[in-house]
Design a protein around this motif. Structure first.
Motif, PDB file in Angstrom:
ATOM      1  N   SER A 124       0.571  -1.220   0.607  1.00 62.00           N
ATOM      2  CA  SER A 124       0.052  -0.086   0.009  1.00 62.00           C
ATOM      3  C   SER A 124       1.155   1.680  -0.058  1.00 62.00           C
ATOM      4  O   SER A 124       0.676   2.411  -0.226  1.00 62.00           O
ATOM      5  N   LEU A 125       1.755   1.302   0.712  1.00 54.73           N
ATOM      6  CA  LEU A 125       2.964   1.925   0.575  1.00 54.73           C
ATOM      7  C   LEU A 125       4.029   2.772  -0.145  1.00 54.73           C
ATOM      8  O   LEU A 125       3.762   4.164  -0.941  1.00 54.73           O
ATOM      9  N   ASP A 126       4.129   1.308  -0.898  1.00 55.66           N
ATOM     10  CA  ASP A 126       4.772   1.293  -2.617  1.00 55.66           C
ATOM     11  C   ASP A 126       4.112   1.943  -3.380  1.00 55.66           C
ATOM     12  O   ASP A 126       3.877   2.918  -3.950  1.00 55.66           O
ATOM     13  N   GLU A 142       2.387   6.655  -6.793  1.00 56.94           N
ATOM     14  CA  GLU A 142       1.421   7.626  -7.617  1.00 56.94           C
ATOM     15  C   GLU A 142       2.010   8.751  -7.408  1.00 56.94           C
ATOM     16  O   GLU A 142       1.349   9.805  -7.636  1.00 56.94           O
ATOM     17  N   LYS A 143       2.689   8.650  -5.794  1.00 62.59           N
ATOM     18  CA  LYS A 143       2.841  10.358  -5.563  1.00 62.59           C
ATOM     19  C   LYS A 143       3.791  11.315  -6.787  1.00 62.59           C
ATOM     20  O   LYS A 143       3.775  12.464  -7.387  1.00 62.59           O
ATOM     21  N   GLN A 159       3.965  14.371  -9.531  1.00 63.16           N
ATOM     22  CA  GLN A 159       5.097  15.387 -10.079  1.00 63.16           C
ATOM     23  C   GLN A 159       5.619  15.452 -11.280  1.00 63.16           C
ATOM     24  O   GLN A 159       5.561  16.644 -11.142  1.00 63.16           O
ATOM     25  N   ILE A 160       5.890  13.716 -11.881  1.00 59.74           N
ATOM     26  CA  ILE A 160       6.584  14.216 -13.251  1.00 59.74           C
ATOM     27  C   ILE A 160       5.114  14.944 -14.029  1.00 59.74           C
ATOM     28  O   ILE A 160       5.328  15.625 -14.876  1.00 59.74           O
ATOM     29  N   GLU A 161       4.326  14.031 -14.033  1.00 57.69           N
ATOM     30  CA  GLU A 161       3.100  14.852 -14.325  1.00 57.69           C
ATOM     31  C   GLU A 161       3.340  16.120 -14.867  1.00 57.69           C
ATOM     32  O   GLU A 161       2.307  17.161 -15.373  1.00 57.69           O
TER      33      GLU A 161
END
Length: 152
Positions: free
Chosen positions: A136-138, A143-144, A148-150
């Motif tokens: 879940s943390l991965d 996702e974060k 950030q890349i988007e």
């Protein structure tokens, strides 16, 4: 800069003198109840205990009958109530036969394997929880990073 937050986890409303006094009164009453119950149980057991001590506590003895499970007739005896197993003791000086509570090796082995099984089960359960939490943390971290890349 804005208002700095305190590291204190206790709300300030809990530190009012009236609330502190009520908390103190509550814990005093709880303590009195617990200690009073302990004192009453000590008095009851002191009154209920016979004055004579078993001969096997004061002199040497020989085990006449090995440790065995109590039957329905013996189940009301004081020696059987503690563990459910009893052995017959013959005191050497007074030559008296008495009954003594004992722990069976079969019972101990059964309890050991129950403990081992519970420990193994909890180990597997918590390992699965750790793996699920890590996944879940991965997912959250990836996702974060993706967001950030988007945004670039």
């Amino acid at each position: 800069m804005g208002r700095m937050e305190s590291d204190c986890r206790i709300p300030m409303s809990c530190l009012r003198p009236r609330i502190l006094a009520l908390h103190a009164l509550f814990w005093v009453l709880v303590s009195l109840r617990v200690f009073g119950a302990a004192l009453l149980s000590e008095e009851k057991t002191a009154v209920a205990r016979p004055v004579t001590t078993p001969c096997w506590q004061m002199e040497e003895f020989v085990v006449a009958v090995e440790c065995s499970r109590c039957n329905t007739l013996q189940s009301s005896w004081a020696a059987c109530i503690q563990t459910g197993y009893v052995e017959t003791i013959n005191c050497t000086k007074s030559n008296k036969d008495e009954y003594k509570s004992c722990r069976s090796t079969l019972m101990e082995e059964h309890l050991f394997w129950k403990f081992e099984g519970a420990t193994l089960g909890l180990t597997i359960l918590f390992a699965l929880i750790v793996v699920a939490r890590q996944r879940s943390l991965d997912r959250l971290a990836s996702e974060k990073v993706r967001r950030q890349i988007e945004s670039i």
